[in-house]
Design an enzyme around this catalytic site. Sequence first.
Site, PDB file in Angstrom:
ATOM      1  N   ASP A 146      -8.098  -4.038   0.306  1.00 32.17           N
ATOM      2  CA  ASP A 146      -8.953  -3.008  -0.267  1.00 32.17           C
ATOM      3  C   ASP A 146     -10.219  -2.988   0.573  1.00 32.17           C
ATOM      4  O   ASP A 146     -10.726  -4.039   0.968  1.00 32.17           O
ATOM      5  CB  ASP A 146      -9.295  -3.288  -1.734  1.00 32.17           C
ATOM      6  CG  ASP A 146      -9.938  -2.063  -2.389  1.00 32.17           C
ATOM      7  OD1 ASP A 146      -9.320  -0.990  -2.351  1.00 32.17           O
ATOM      8  OD2 ASP A 146     -11.049  -2.181  -2.939  1.00 32.17           O
ATOM      9  N   LYS A 194      -2.879   3.684   6.390  1.00 26.94           N
ATOM     10  CA  LYS A 194      -3.287   2.285   6.279  1.00 26.94           C
ATOM     11  C   LYS A 194      -2.098   1.367   6.551  1.00 26.94           C
ATOM     12  O   LYS A 194      -2.213   0.370   7.255  1.00 26.94           O
ATOM     13  CB  LYS A 194      -3.865   2.001   4.895  1.00 26.94           C
ATOM     14  CG  LYS A 194      -4.380   0.580   4.738  1.00 26.94           C
ATOM     15  CD  LYS A 194      -4.705   0.238   3.300  1.00 26.94           C
ATOM     16  CE  LYS A 194      -5.930   0.953   2.796  1.00 26.94           C
ATOM     17  NZ  LYS A 194      -6.342   0.450   1.445  1.00 26.94           N
ATOM     18  N   PHE A 217      -8.701   7.176  10.197  1.00 21.73           N
ATOM     19  CA  PHE A 217      -8.592   7.954   8.962  1.00 21.73           C
ATOM     20  C   PHE A 217      -9.801   7.629   8.100  1.00 21.73           C
ATOM     21  O   PHE A 217     -10.683   6.862   8.485  1.00 21.73           O
ATOM     22  CB  PHE A 217      -7.279   7.638   8.229  1.00 21.73           C
ATOM     23  CG  PHE A 217      -7.129   6.201   7.801  1.00 21.73           C
ATOM     24  CD1 PHE A 217      -7.452   5.802   6.513  1.00 21.73           C
ATOM     25  CD2 PHE A 217      -6.660   5.253   8.690  1.00 21.73           C
ATOM     26  CE1 PHE A 217      -7.314   4.482   6.109  1.00 21.73           C
ATOM     27  CE2 PHE A 217      -6.508   3.921   8.301  1.00 21.73           C
ATOM     28  CZ  PHE A 217      -6.840   3.532   7.011  1.00 21.73           C
ATOM     29  N   ASP A 250     -13.841   7.172   9.164  1.00 26.22           N
ATOM     30  CA  ASP A 250     -14.013   6.831  10.589  1.00 26.22           C
ATOM     31  C   ASP A 250     -14.816   7.869  11.380  1.00 26.22           C
ATOM     32  O   ASP A 250     -15.610   7.498  12.250  1.00 26.22           O
ATOM     33  CB  ASP A 250     -12.652   6.621  11.257  1.00 26.22           C
ATOM     34  CG  ASP A 250     -11.984   5.304  10.841  1.00 26.22           C
ATOM     35  OD1 ASP A 250     -12.608   4.534  10.084  1.00 26.22           O
ATOM     36  OD2 ASP A 250     -10.842   5.047  11.276  1.00 26.22           O
ATOM     37  N   THR A 269       0.848  -1.191   0.000  1.00 25.30           N
ATOM     38  CA  THR A 269       0.000   0.000   0.000  1.00 25.30           C
ATOM     39  C   THR A 269       0.880   1.237   0.000  1.00 25.30           C
ATOM     40  O   THR A 269       1.990   1.220   0.537  1.00 25.30           O
ATOM     41  CB  THR A 269      -0.941   0.037   1.217  1.00 25.30           C
ATOM     42  OG1 THR A 269      -1.765   1.213   1.133  1.00 25.30           O
ATOM     43  CG2 THR A 269      -0.188   0.059   2.532  1.00 25.30           C
TER      44      THR A 269
END
Length: 202
Positions: free
Chosen positions: A75, A16, A158, A161, A11
């Site tokens: 994903d 993440k 992030f 959320d 990623t």
Amino acid sequence: MSPSKSLLIATTNRKKAGEMVQIITGVGLDVTLLTLADFPDAPVVEETGATFVENARLKALAGVHHTGLICIADDGGLVIDALDGQPGVHSHRFLGEHTSFVEKMERILELLRATPDAERTCRFRCAVTIATPEGRIFDSEGVCEGRIAHEMRGEHGFGYDPIFLLPERGKHMAELAPEEKHAISHRGKALAEAVPTLVRLF
């Protein structure tokens, strides 16, 4: 650095990657964790899949092809029932890839302004794929049910959320400390399901 003891988290999303590193580190694997930040020449993967699983596979396979390492990719996104499943697999690209998540959330709150609480059901979904240089692929999935709140709250996490309400906790996802979030989140659940595969591979 031994390739057999290295795992690439495929990623480019720094937040993440941080979550995934934290969760995987927590299971005590004897493995060196790398991210695409360690491979600045890695190609950008177009998320052309119709499902979260398809996109996770695209990213994991691209990582293997570029580095020759075992790769794990995910994903995920927000699925809102009252919006016919939007933003779904387009969660990151909703309203355009360069639109801030604050603007995306403001738009969702505006679209649902007249929607009663009982109809604000939603869920975070996540697919995780592990791919190996030998061509093996392992998929896992996680789901976290919730409701779209009426306002943004919280400083953690992030993405979406801040508008994701967990009714049984009376908190927004962004109000949870990282360890609390990982225990119940879609990504945490999908990675927990993937851990036995990682243990076997390493």
